[in-house]
Design a protein around this motif. Structure first.
Motif, PDB file in Angstrom:
ATOM      1  N   GLU A  88       0.839  -1.188   0.000  1.00  0.00           N
ATOM      2  CA  GLU A  88       0.000   0.000   0.000  1.00  0.00           C
ATOM      3  C   GLU A  88       0.881   1.248   0.000  1.00  0.00           C
ATOM      4  OE1 GLU A  88      -3.080   0.110  -0.455  1.00  0.00           O
ATOM      5  OE2 GLU A  88      -3.792  -1.915   0.004  1.00  0.00           O
ATOM      6  N   LYS A  89       0.295   2.355  -0.381  1.00  0.00           N
ATOM      7  CA  LYS A  89       1.017   3.624  -0.372  1.00  0.00           C
ATOM      8  C   LYS A  89       1.462   3.970   1.046  1.00  0.00           C
ATOM      9  CE  LYS A  89       0.500   8.511  -1.591  1.00  0.00           C
ATOM     10  NZ  LYS A  89      -0.419   9.544  -2.139  1.00  0.00           N
ATOM     11  N   GLY A  90       2.736   4.324   1.190  1.00  0.00           N
ATOM     12  CA  GLY A  90       3.277   4.688   2.495  1.00  0.00           C
ATOM     13  C   GLY A  90       3.614   3.512   3.382  1.00  0.00           C
ATOM     14  N   ALA A  91       3.583   2.289   2.849  1.00  0.00           N
ATOM     15  CA  ALA A  91       3.871   1.112   3.681  1.00  0.00           C
ATOM     16  C   ALA A  91       5.314   1.108   4.164  1.00  0.00           C
ATOM     17  CB  ALA A  91       3.570  -0.172   2.908  1.00  0.00           C
ATOM     18  N   PHE A  92       6.205   1.713   3.400  1.00  0.00           N
ATOM     19  CA  PHE A  92       7.609   1.805   3.781  1.00  0.00           C
ATOM     20  C   PHE A  92       8.218   2.975   3.027  1.00  0.00           C
ATOM     21  CE2 PHE A  92       6.967  -1.381   0.493  1.00  0.00           C
ATOM     22  CZ  PHE A  92       7.769  -0.904  -0.531  1.00  0.00           C
ATOM     23  N   GLY A  94       9.766   5.061   0.408  1.00  0.00           N
ATOM     24  CA  GLY A  94       9.829   4.889  -1.037  1.00  0.00           C
ATOM     25  C   GLY A  94       8.548   4.350  -1.641  1.00  0.00           C
ATOM     26  N   ALA A  95       7.605   3.925  -0.823  1.00  0.00           N
ATOM     27  CA  ALA A  95       6.318   3.439  -1.344  1.00  0.00           C
ATOM     28  C   ALA A  95       5.418   4.637  -1.629  1.00  0.00           C
ATOM     29  CB  ALA A  95       5.665   2.494  -0.333  1.00  0.00           C
ATOM     30  N   LEU A  96       5.650   5.273  -2.768  1.00  0.00           N
ATOM     31  CA  LEU A  96       4.939   6.496  -3.115  1.00  0.00           C
ATOM     32  C   LEU A  96       3.525   6.227  -3.626  1.00  0.00           C
ATOM     33  CD1 LEU A  96       7.864   8.377  -4.911  1.00  0.00           C
ATOM     34  CD2 LEU A  96       7.189   8.468  -2.504  1.00  0.00           C
ATOM     35  N   SER A  97       3.250   5.005  -4.009  1.00  0.00           N
ATOM     36  CA  SER A  97       1.912   4.647  -4.479  1.00  0.00           C
ATOM     37  C   SER A  97       1.686   3.165  -4.217  1.00  0.00           C
ATOM     38  CB  SER A  97       1.766   4.948  -5.976  1.00  0.00           C
ATOM     39  OG  SER A  97       2.701   4.210  -6.735  1.00  0.00           O
ATOM     40  N   ALA A  98       0.424   2.749  -4.268  1.00  0.00           N
ATOM     41  CA  ALA A  98       0.094   1.339  -4.077  1.00  0.00           C
ATOM     42  C   ALA A  98       0.578   0.536  -5.287  1.00  0.00           C
ATOM     43  CB  ALA A  98      -1.406   1.171  -3.880  1.00  0.00           C
ATOM     44  N   ARG A  99       0.897  -0.732  -5.069  1.00  0.00           N
ATOM     45  CA  ARG A  99       1.427  -1.588  -6.134  1.00  0.00           C
ATOM     46  C   ARG A  99       0.878  -2.998  -5.999  1.00  0.00           C
ATOM     47  NH1 ARG A  99       5.143  -5.417  -6.620  1.00  0.00           N
ATOM     48  NH2 ARG A  99       6.326  -5.637  -8.569  1.00  0.00           N
ATOM     49  N   LYS A 100       0.525  -3.583  -7.142  1.00  0.00           N
ATOM     50  CA  LYS A 100       0.093  -4.970  -7.151  1.00  0.00           C
ATOM     51  C   LYS A 100       1.314  -5.892  -7.119  1.00  0.00           C
ATOM     52  CE  LYS A 100      -4.267  -4.556  -9.703  1.00  0.00           C
ATOM     53  NZ  LYS A 100      -5.004  -5.020 -10.916  1.00  0.00           N
ATOM     54  N   GLY A 101       1.170  -7.018  -6.426  1.00  0.00           N
ATOM     55  CA  GLY A 101       2.232  -8.008  -6.401  1.00  0.00           C
ATOM     56  C   GLY A 101       2.020  -9.063  -7.474  1.00  0.00           C
ATOM     57  N   GLU A 135      -5.385 -16.808   0.161  1.00  0.00           N
ATOM     58  CA  GLU A 135      -5.480 -15.475   0.766  1.00  0.00           C
ATOM     59  C   GLU A 135      -4.084 -14.903   1.015  1.00  0.00           C
ATOM     60  OE1 GLU A 135      -9.630 -16.216   3.278  1.00  0.00           O
ATOM     61  OE2 GLU A 135      -7.712 -16.050   4.327  1.00  0.00           O
ATOM     62  N   PHE A 136      -4.014 -13.575   0.949  1.00  0.00           N
ATOM     63  CA  PHE A 136      -2.753 -12.891   1.264  1.00  0.00           C
ATOM     64  C   PHE A 136      -3.049 -11.456   1.655  1.00  0.00           C
ATOM     65  CE2 PHE A 136      -3.547 -11.962  -3.148  1.00  0.00           C
ATOM     66  CZ  PHE A 136      -3.126 -10.650  -3.322  1.00  0.00           C
ATOM     67  N   LEU A 137      -2.087 -10.820   2.278  1.00  0.00           N
ATOM     68  CA  LEU A 137      -2.173  -9.418   2.675  1.00  0.00           C
ATOM     69  C   LEU A 137      -1.082  -8.634   1.965  1.00  0.00           C
ATOM     70  CD1 LEU A 137      -2.619  -9.746   6.547  1.00  0.00           C
ATOM     71  CD2 LEU A 137      -4.393  -9.155   4.902  1.00  0.00           C
ATOM     72  N   LYS A 138      -1.430  -7.469   1.473  1.00  0.00           N
ATOM     73  CA  LYS A 138      -0.402  -6.579   0.949  1.00  0.00           C
ATOM     74  C   LYS A 138       0.427  -6.033   2.111  1.00  0.00           C
ATOM     75  CE  LYS A 138      -2.411  -4.772  -3.329  1.00  0.00           C
ATOM     76  NZ  LYS A 138      -2.765  -3.527  -4.068  1.00  0.00           N
ATOM     77  N   VAL A 139       1.653  -5.667   1.819  1.00  0.00           N
ATOM     78  CA  VAL A 139       2.494  -5.050   2.841  1.00  0.00           C
ATOM     79  C   VAL A 139       1.881  -3.708   3.227  1.00  0.00           C
ATOM     80  CG1 VAL A 139       4.779  -4.128   3.368  1.00  0.00           C
ATOM     81  CG2 VAL A 139       4.558  -6.176   1.948  1.00  0.00           C
ATOM     82  N   GLY A 140       1.661  -3.524   4.537  1.00  0.00           N
ATOM     83  CA  GLY A 140       1.068  -2.271   5.013  1.00  0.00           C
ATOM     84  C   GLY A 140      -0.438  -2.244   4.964  1.00  0.00           C
TER      85      GLY A 140
END
Length: 421
Positions: A88-92, A94-101, A135-140
């Protein structure tokens, strides 16, 4: 007798060889392709494991979905979860936007996890959850997402040993190895070695527009007796080297041995079991490479620290003296143009018998001489000081900056500001 389906599969994916172990692996891949279960492919590095996930995907019900191959060993541990499951955005930082894995991107298709044995234990736990429930969770994120993917994993590690040493989760190993395909090493496919060499030499002859390499009888024996620790990848690499460097296109055994590391040590059948306490040629080479990389990393870190230290010192000086030229430079400029209460500003007396450089700070009343009017403002003084320093150093900016005790960056800015190019 090899079936037409296997022959067609070999031709489609560019697989060369008729060894029983290879045919058995292809047959097993075709059999389990329609069954939507996880698959674990094992085999030594360079044996050709990457072809089998493609065979499985192309012959499954997911063949119209995405096929994504991920080299788990090439992704840093700190970013592997983000690469596989997204963030998710702001998860760490440099995470400037959300990203799909990759698992979200491959929904409805197949994901190939190469070098799965290199996954960190925390990531292994996430992967186990995907295998068990999808099932999985996105980082953040705390939102549970679902994915419908088929996982095909591959590794060159001894997974049983990795489990016993605590490097790989036992429950994940059993989930991945529901269906197991083992790829035989090249040394167990003796009948395929000459076929592969002929195919590679023909391909390289076409690529480099050279005659095809031919092997003498003793050269063929060398190929068949070598242990091939790098398997098919090593054979291809050596064939390319010979095609490029050998002007004589008929290669004998002595010439071929020059391209085979540790031929006399690794040859079969004299050495069938390796000594665990004796490092192989590739292990020694890898250790040497790692040592070199660590030394380079240390040198870069030291250099970075020195640059940071110099930068901080320069910032402190500039914050202490925000005016253009440092106090030392101003003092030196005043010393070069001495002023006394009894002499007008535009007049100075010098001793003609003494060079100007030796009369700094002195006023000797002997044969007075009028010189050009000196600057009367701080900017004029600064400009004149820089101009004379440049003349003394024949326009060399680095020496001029050192003389004025200022940074080259500040000097460049002043030269441009005062039009002293």
């Amino acid at each position: 007798m090899i079936s037409a389906e296997i022959q067609q599969t070999k031709q489609r994916f560019g697989i060369i060889g008729n060894a029983p172990g290879l045919i058995r692996a292809i047959t097993r891949a075709l059999q389990i392709a329609p069954i939507d279960l996880a698959v674990l492919i094992t085999g030594e590095s360079g044996a050709g494991k990457e072809f089998f996930p493609q065979i499985i995907h192309a012959n499954s019900s997911r063949k119209h979905g995405k096929y994504i191959a991920v080299n788990c060993g090439a992704i840093p541990e700190g970013t592997i979860d983000s690469e596989l499951f997204g963030h998710e955005k702001g998860a760490f930082t440099g995470a400037l936007s959300a990203r799909k894995g990759y698992f979200e991107e491959a929904d409805g298709g197949t994901i190939f996890l190469d070098e799965v044995g290199e996954l960190p234990l925390t990531t292994q736990a996430r992967l186990l959850r995907v295998l068990e429930s999808g099932e999985f969770l996105k980082v953040g994120s705390s939102t549970v997402l679902k994915t419908n993917v088929r996982i095909v994993a591959a590794t060159n590690l001894d997974m049983v040993k990795a489990v016993s040493e605590g490097k790989f989760r036992e429950d994940l190993y059993y989930r991945l190895s529901t269906i197991h395909i083992e790829i035989p090493p090249l040394r167990e496919r003796a009948e395929d070695i000459l076929l592969l060499f002929r195919k590679f030499s023909t391909d390289f002859a076409e690529r480099y527009r050279m005659p095809v390499i031919q092997l003498t009888d003793d050269a063929r024996n060398v190929l068949l007796n070598y242990r091939w620790p790098g398997n098919v990848r090593q054979l291809k690499n050596i064939t390319e080297q010979i095609s490029i460097f050998e002007t004589n296109r008929d290669v004998d055994g002595a010439t071929l041995q020059n391209y085979l590391p540790q031929y006399n040590i690794e040859k079969l059948p004299a050495r069938t079991v390796s000594n665990e306490h004796e490092p192989s040629f590739f292990e020694k080479e890898r250790k040497m490479l790692y040592k070199t990389l660590f030394e380079m990393q240390k040198e870069l870190a030291d250099l970075h620290a020195k640059i940071e230290e110099l930068t901080q010192k320069e910032k402190q000086i500039e914050s202490t003296y925000p005016t253009t030229v440092q106090p030392v430079a101003v003092a030196k400029s005043m010393a070069l143009t001495p002023i006394t209460p009894t002499v007008p500003v535009h007049v100075a007396t010098i001793n003609r018998a003494t060079p100007i450089e030796n009369t700094v700070g002195e006023v000797i009343p002997n044969e007075p001489e009028y010189i050009e009017e000196q600057p009367t403002t701080l900017e004029d003084t600064e400009k004149e000081t820089i101009k004379k320093a440049l003349q003394r150093n024949h326009g060399k900016r680095k020496k001029t900056a050192e003389e004025l005790k200022i940074s080259e960056r500040t000097l460049y800015r002043k030269i441009k500001e005062y039009n002293l190019e």
